[in-house]
Design an enzyme around this catalytic site. Sequence first.
Site, PDB file in Angstrom:
ATOM      1  N   SER A  89     -35.770  -3.699   5.972  1.00 49.02           N
ATOM      2  CA  SER A  89     -35.389  -2.443   5.337  1.00 49.02           C
ATOM      3  C   SER A  89     -34.384  -2.513   4.099  1.00 49.02           C
ATOM      4  O   SER A  89     -33.990  -1.697   3.312  1.00 49.02           O
ATOM      5  CB  SER A  89     -34.724  -1.724   6.492  1.00 49.02           C
ATOM      6  OG  SER A  89     -33.473  -2.084   6.828  1.00 49.02           O
ATOM      7  N   LYS A 161     -27.278  -0.955   6.556  1.00 49.63           N
ATOM      8  CA  LYS A 161     -27.821   0.045   5.510  1.00 49.63           C
ATOM      9  C   LYS A 161     -26.623   0.172   4.527  1.00 49.63           C
ATOM     10  O   LYS A 161     -25.684  -0.547   4.550  1.00 49.63           O
ATOM     11  CB  LYS A 161     -27.968   1.405   5.962  1.00 49.63           C
ATOM     12  CG  LYS A 161     -29.158   1.525   7.225  1.00 49.63           C
ATOM     13  CD  LYS A 161     -30.383   1.157   6.792  1.00 49.63           C
ATOM     14  CE  LYS A 161     -31.474   1.056   8.292  1.00 49.63           C
ATOM     15  NZ  LYS A 161     -32.798   0.618   7.775  1.00 49.63           N
TER      16      LYS A 161
END
Length: 272
Positions: A89, A161
């Site tokens: 990701s 993230k």
Amino acid sequence: MTDQPEELPQSFAPRERPTLRASSGTPESTPQPASEPVAAPTPEAPEVPARTRGGGCLRETALVILVALALSVVVKTFFVQSFFIPSESMQTTLMVDDRIVVNKLASSEGQLRHGDIVVFVDPGGWLAAPTNEPTGARKVLVDVLTFVGILPQHAGEHMIKRIIGMPGDTVSCCGEDGRLSVNGTPVTESYLDPGVLPSEVAFDVVVPEGSVWVMGDNRQNSRDSRAHLGMPGGGFVPIAAIEGRAAFIVFPFDRLSHIGGERPDFAGVPEP
């Protein structure tokens, strides 16, 4: 004729033997040669019984281990923690199986900023429930490794993230130019690989106080805030759930590098 003692010539008269005198004027005997000074005997130190070698070594080893464990607990609790990257990701900023070090001192709102890459505990429902919880001896081993800092707390419950929106920000995507905007200002996200779209999902959100809006760099392969808009919490991550800011890639060695620094992409973003 009376015999008279014959007067001896002057040369035969008995001479007075000279007397030696000390500097004080007192008669003194003939000085004897000075003898060498003799040092006083040094008393022998009492014998100290030899310490049992095996027992002393074990005690020292145990002390070293205890000190190392204490330092490890302090460091991993308050300063830094290591993690590995399990998914794609954040590619290509972070690759699968990269080992990173997280600065745990940078986990509050005052120390975080747009563009920071952060590790946080699943705010609830973002990750699938684990299916192979350790039991028995394996659980004990995991607990020990977690305690000394080799494994992180909440192992298996962390995500990583990039912060796009800070508390109070309005974050939307995408504008007519196809870019994401923060507080009405388009952001050129230089950390995205060529060809990666800012988002395939349209959104327009206001970040609540005490939370942040996060997205992965591999936008088409990242379940981030966008994927949880309809869930409890609205896709926002509580700042209290943030473990810290990613600081370094430490393994593999050919990827050893600093993560962070200036974020020119967000330089023109105004306060909300």
